[in-house]
Scaffold this motif. Structure first.
Motif, mmCIF file in Angstrom:
data_model
loop_
_atom_site.group_PDB
_atom_site.id
_atom_site.type_symbol
_atom_site.label_atom_id
_atom_site.label_comp_id
_atom_site.label_asym_id
_atom_site.label_seq_id
_atom_site.Cartn_x
_atom_site.Cartn_y
_atom_site.Cartn_z
ATOM 1 N N ARG A 164 0.829 -1.207 0.000
ATOM 2 C CA ARG A 164 0.000 0.000 0.000
ATOM 3 C C ARG A 164 0.866 1.262 0.000
ATOM 4 N N SER A 167 1.447 3.307 -3.120
ATOM 5 C CA SER A 167 0.424 4.198 -3.655
ATOM 6 C C SER A 167 0.839 5.650 -3.448
ATOM 7 N N SER A 266 -5.276 2.313 -4.525
ATOM 8 C CA SER A 266 -5.185 3.338 -5.559
ATOM 9 C C SER A 266 -3.738 3.551 -5.991
#
Length: 267
Positions: A164, A167, A266
């Motif tokens: 993560r 991102s 994302s």
């Protein structure tokens, strides 16, 4: 065409748990890789599992050494001829972390090693193993040979470990310069590779990246104390979740990053 699976590396941590999970939940051959002690790694991977040990082959790969990757790819071509077998399930999961908390802690050699391990290593794995993925004109045989495809994704899938913290839009804390950048880069590599698969394989093969959460492995050991208990995961739990995520993402989720809970991370 009969399927096989690849987990690299599989000597410890998440890769080890993934290899055991794939052995337990599928029926086909599994190739696992390690840098050394291949016999010991094979014994440990099979320990306590009620599976045919002939299904597991352990081969030597160091992602920092392209010739070792090429050698294993060549050995796999002999073991799984391209015209009669296909790589159905692949996890490429090397990882290295130097937690730079400020720019002053950035070391050029450490940063280079981080990129070589986390980004260039997986990129070279894709280079040498993409020929094993089915082409557009490959006849898919799941309906004809359900037993061989049991537990495998319907679409041949290469999953590369990301995080993560790779991102850019989610980065609100800073720090970990080399690790963050290497994981952002591997997301781009896999997106680009998936675009290639769209042309080469159509909907017969795809690629994704994965975020496993914070797992109790050597990579994250230094940070266990700062993680909430319910967010610190056992490697076997995470392996099961990641296998399920890859199986369930489907072609609409290709080229993107997915976390252990099946939620998109994302870019």
């Amino acid at each position: 065409m009969p399927p096989w699976s690849l987990i690299s590396p599989a000597s410890r941590g998440i890769g080890f748990a993934l290899a055991r999970r794939v052995l337990q939940t599928t029926n086909g051959p599994v190739v696992a890789t390690a840098r050394k002690d291949l016999g010991t790694v094979k014994k440990e991977l099979l320990e306590g599992l009620n599976v045919d040990e002939a299904r597991l082959t352990v081969m030597e790969i160091d992602v920092l050494n392209e010739s070792s990757i090429a050698n294993v790819a060549a050995a796999c071509k002999n073991k799984f001829p391209l015209n009669s077998h296909q790589l159905q399930f692949a996890f490429v999961v090397p990882g290295l972390l130097f937690p730079e908390k400020s720019p002053a802690q950035i070391d050029a050699e450490d940063a280079l090693l981080t990129f070589r391990t986390n980004t260039i290593g997986p990129m070279l794995m894709l280079k040498h193993f993409f020929p094993f993925l089915p082409k557009k004109n490959t006849r898919q045989t799941q309906n004809d040979d359900r037993e061989s495809f049991k537990g495998l994704p319907a679409i041949s899938t290469v999953a590369v470990m990301s995080a993560r913290v790779g991102s850019i839009t989610d980065n609100k804390l800073g720090g970990w310069y080399s690790y963050r950048a290497s994981k952002a880069a591997v997301n781009q590599v896999v997106k680009t590779f998936d675009n290639h698969l769209r042309s080469m394989s159509g909907d017969n093969a795809m690629a994704v990246t994965l975020h496993p959460g914070t797992v109790k492995t050597d990579l994250s050991k230094e940070f266990w104390g700062s993680v909430k208990k319910e967010k610190l995961f056992d490697r076997d739990f995470v392996a099961g979740r990641l296998v399920d995520v890859v199986k369930n993402v489907g072609v609409d989720g290709r080229g993107r990053c997915w976390d252990w809970d099946g939620k998109e991370v994302s870019p």
